[in-house]
Write a protein that holds these residues in place. Sequence first.
Motif, PDB file in Angstrom:
ATOM      1  N   TYR A  67       0.561  -1.219  -0.032  1.00 17.75           N
ATOM      2  CA  TYR A  67       0.096   0.124  -0.028  1.00 17.75           C
ATOM      3  C   TYR A  67       1.102   1.219   0.056  1.00 17.75           C
ATOM      4  N   ARG A  68       1.860   1.252   0.824  1.00 13.91           N
ATOM      5  CA  ARG A  68       2.916   2.446   0.971  1.00 13.91           C
ATOM      6  C   ARG A  68       3.423   2.563  -0.410  1.00 13.91           C
ATOM      7  N   ARG A  69       3.834   1.733  -0.943  1.00 22.24           N
ATOM      8  CA  ARG A  69       4.421   1.798  -2.397  1.00 22.24           C
ATOM      9  C   ARG A  69       3.507   2.064  -3.457  1.00 22.24           C
ATOM     10  N   LEU A  70       2.225   1.653  -3.432  1.00 20.99           N
ATOM     11  CA  LEU A  70       1.210   1.958  -4.373  1.00 20.99           C
ATOM     12  C   LEU A  70       0.691   3.477  -4.467  1.00 20.99           C
ATOM     13  N   VAL A  71       0.497   3.891  -3.061  1.00 18.86           N
ATOM     14  CA  VAL A  71      -0.067   5.493  -3.033  1.00 18.86           C
ATOM     15  C   VAL A  71       1.211   6.325  -2.840  1.00 18.86           C
ATOM     16  N   GLY A  72       2.395   5.802  -2.629  1.00 17.97           N
ATOM     17  CA  GLY A  72       3.427   6.898  -2.161  1.00 17.97           C
ATOM     18  C   GLY A  72       3.651   6.922  -0.665  1.00 17.97           C
ATOM     19  N   ASP A  73       5.013   6.661  -0.184  1.00 17.59           N
ATOM     20  CA  ASP A  73       5.179   6.628   1.355  1.00 17.59           C
ATOM     21  C   ASP A  73       5.199   7.995   1.742  1.00 17.59           C
ATOM     22  N   ARG A  74       4.022   8.705   1.705  1.00 18.25           N
ATOM     23  CA  ARG A  74       4.254  10.248   1.950  1.00 18.25           C
ATOM     24  C   ARG A  74       2.951  10.506   3.083  1.00 18.25           C
ATOM     25  N   ARG A  75       3.140  11.648   3.759  1.00 21.70           N
ATOM     26  CA  ARG A  75       2.266  12.184   4.635  1.00 21.70           C
ATOM     27  C   ARG A  75       0.731  12.936   4.019  1.00 21.70           C
ATOM     28  N   TRP A  76       0.153  12.025   3.309  1.00 18.40           N
ATOM     29  CA  TRP A  76      -1.048  12.213   2.685  1.00 18.40           C
ATOM     30  C   TRP A  76      -2.185  12.781   3.639  1.00 18.40           C
ATOM     31  N   PRO A  77      -2.861  13.618   3.378  1.00 12.22           N
ATOM     32  CA  PRO A  77      -4.309  14.034   4.406  1.00 12.22           C
ATOM     33  C   PRO A  77      -4.789  12.881   4.111  1.00 12.22           C
ATOM     34  N   PRO A  78      -5.616  12.152   4.932  1.00  8.54           N
ATOM     35  CA  PRO A  78      -6.356  10.802   5.039  1.00  8.54           C
ATOM     36  C   PRO A  78      -7.457  10.937   3.758  1.00  8.54           C
ATOM     37  N   THR A  79      -7.862  12.162   3.740  1.00  3.71           N
ATOM     38  CA  THR A  79      -9.071  12.531   2.690  1.00  3.71           C
ATOM     39  C   THR A  79      -8.751  12.589   1.110  1.00  3.71           C
ATOM     40  N   THR A  80      -7.328  12.423   1.032  1.00  2.00           N
ATOM     41  CA  THR A  80      -6.658  12.423  -0.320  1.00  2.00           C
ATOM     42  C   THR A  80      -7.270  11.315  -1.180  1.00  2.00           C
ATOM     43  N   PRO A  81      -8.028  11.776  -2.521  1.00  2.00           N
ATOM     44  CA  PRO A  81      -8.684  10.543  -3.102  1.00  2.00           C
ATOM     45  C   PRO A  81      -7.683   9.313  -3.415  1.00  2.00           C
ATOM     46  N   PHE A  82      -8.044   8.116  -3.352  1.00  2.00           N
ATOM     47  CA  PHE A  82      -7.028   6.927  -3.385  1.00  2.00           C
ATOM     48  C   PHE A  82      -6.958   6.739  -5.264  1.00  2.00           C
ATOM     49  N   ALA A  83      -8.130   7.465  -5.907  1.00  2.00           N
ATOM     50  CA  ALA A  83      -8.178   7.204  -7.408  1.00  2.00           C
ATOM     51  C   ALA A  83      -7.084   7.994  -7.811  1.00  2.00           C
ATOM     52  N   GLU A  84      -6.745   9.065  -7.258  1.00  2.00           N
ATOM     53  CA  GLU A  84      -5.940  10.226  -7.673  1.00  2.00           C
ATOM     54  C   GLU A  84      -4.387   9.831  -7.545  1.00  2.00           C
ATOM     55  N   VAL A  85      -4.393   9.180  -6.301  1.00  2.00           N
ATOM     56  CA  VAL A  85      -2.670   8.854  -5.718  1.00  2.00           C
ATOM     57  C   VAL A  85      -2.393   7.522  -6.669  1.00  2.00           C
ATOM     58  N   THR A  86      -3.284   6.812  -7.059  1.00  2.00           N
ATOM     59  CA  THR A  86      -3.062   5.611  -8.027  1.00  2.00           C
ATOM     60  C   THR A  86      -3.245   5.736  -9.473  1.00  2.00           C
ATOM     61  N   ALA A  87      -3.539   6.884  -9.947  1.00  2.00           N
ATOM     62  CA  ALA A  87      -3.606   7.315 -11.189  1.00  2.00           C
ATOM     63  C   ALA A  87      -2.453   6.780 -12.175  1.00  2.00           C
ATOM     64  N   HIS A  88      -1.334   6.615 -11.499  1.00  2.00           N
ATOM     65  CA  HIS A  88      -0.102   6.500 -12.246  1.00  2.00           C
ATOM     66  C   HIS A  88      -0.230   4.727 -12.506  1.00  2.00           C
ATOM     67  N   PHE A  89      -1.061   3.741 -12.085  1.00  2.00           N
ATOM     68  CA  PHE A  89      -1.039   2.450 -12.103  1.00  2.00           C
ATOM     69  C   PHE A  89      -1.459   2.080 -13.358  1.00  2.00           C
ATOM     70  N   PRO A  90      -0.912   0.999 -14.124  1.00  2.63           N
ATOM     71  CA  PRO A  90      -1.233   0.736 -15.449  1.00  2.63           C
ATOM     72  C   PRO A  90      -2.883  -0.001 -15.673  1.00  2.63           C
ATOM     73  N   GLY A  91      -3.437  -0.169 -14.696  1.00  3.37           N
ATOM     74  CA  GLY A  91      -4.806  -1.104 -14.871  1.00  3.37           C
ATOM     75  C   GLY A  91      -5.445  -0.794 -13.561  1.00  3.37           C
ATOM     76  N   PRO A  92      -6.827  -1.508 -13.482  1.00  2.00           N
ATOM     77  CA  PRO A  92      -7.396  -1.370 -12.452  1.00  2.00           C
ATOM     78  C   PRO A  92      -6.625  -2.066 -11.267  1.00  2.00           C
ATOM     79  N   VAL A  93      -6.952  -1.495 -10.045  1.00  5.12           N
ATOM     80  CA  VAL A  93      -5.905  -1.787  -9.044  1.00  5.12           C
ATOM     81  C   VAL A  93      -6.909  -1.729  -7.596  1.00  5.12           C
ATOM     82  N   ALA A  94      -6.720  -2.926  -6.994  1.00  3.85           N
ATOM     83  CA  ALA A  94      -7.238  -3.033  -5.452  1.00  3.85           C
ATOM     84  C   ALA A  94      -6.400  -2.964  -4.393  1.00  3.85           C
ATOM     85  N   ALA A  95      -6.518  -2.543  -3.176  1.00  5.79           N
ATOM     86  CA  ALA A  95      -5.682  -2.654  -2.076  1.00  5.79           C
ATOM     87  C   ALA A  95      -6.466  -3.269  -0.946  1.00  5.79           C
TER      88      ALA A  95
END
Length: 405
Positions: free
Chosen positions: A336-364
């Motif tokens: 999960y840390r590697r998927l979204v980036g190991d950063r101090r994201w605000p918890p309400t940051t949209p999951f879809a936005e921080v995983t937009a880089h992923f090349p296909g549908p992804v589930a955590a």
Amino acid sequence: MPDNPPPVQPAQPVRPVPLAPVILSDEPGSFPYSVLAERHPAIVRQVRESFPYGPEQHEALDALLASCTKGVIEPLPADAHDMGRWSAWGMDAYTGRSWFDVPWLWSESHFYRRLLDAVGYFGPGPWQGIDPFRPSKLAELDARETDEELAALDELTGRPVEEQATALLHGSLWGNRADLGFRLSDAEAEDRAAVPGLVADDSDTLWTLLGGTGTGVLCLIADNAGRELIPDLLLIAHLLAHGRIERAVLQVKPYPYYVSDATTADVVDAVRRLTRASGEAAAYGHRLWAAMADGRLTVRAHPFSCAPLPYADMPDDLRDELASADLTIMKGDLNYRRLVGDRRWPPTTPFAEVTAHFPGPVAALRTLKSEVITGLDADTEAALVAAEGQRWRTGGTHALIQVRS
């Protein structure tokens, strides 16, 4: 219709989510600091006691302990087989700096690479290829709790197929609490009752992506071996048997990593453990064995699985492989840390936005054991903070299923 319709407004470009600060380990009292200052020394002690290593390995373990707690990052040996890879992964930039002053994801990952060096895993020598964590992994498979969990499959078999699928999905999710490295620093984590419900639950979307046409490909990027890997394999076996997917790819680590992360050897041990069980568990084991034999279940071990980098930086060959999957499931906290980036994201940051880089549908599928979190609604975050402060982020008693389709 008006004579002069208003001009069509051009679509507004999608603005990338602003990057949050990368997590470091330099704040005494913080969770990342405790991992480097407390968990890593505990892991060195565990490894030292797991095998009758000789003076050379004991001296190297002592040196690693001193380096990672009080010293600085040193370069890999000049003849290291992966020197070029680690140079590309940032080692040149971080050499000579304190382990606490570089990105936490990087320092954690590099610790395990150096630990393998210390025990002679990469050889040459008699300890080449000997997994320093294997005794703990095998103990997991032989534990009484494993027997109890496998026995429960007999009762589950008589339930409706959809109910079985949901139970196995949640088994895979909560199986992450069996993480050995986590228990070294929080021995009571598994004894605390799991909080009913999840902090985020996109399971309906997940099942939509596994639509049951029998032609899809699932990629599951595994996390831990032992009692977590078995539920992952049971879920895969169910999906194959009931036509949810045609083929599954199980991504594991190419070498031992983060104490209990799964390797190919751990997959074989888990499948054998199932085939030796009684009742329905054995049937699952034999179905998995057959699926591996005919190619419906394949195992991959890409070098990037052990990279100290986020998946946004994955190489093109891995990106192409994941792009061909109908769904990729990322298991566990580290993924999960590697998927979204190991950063101090605000918890309400949209999951879809921080995983937009992923090349296909992804589930955590993740039990929360580190501070990184995205995709929560504001009310959920407020309720968690009011009830527990920030403990909910790291205690292993909360979980999530998040999907970006």
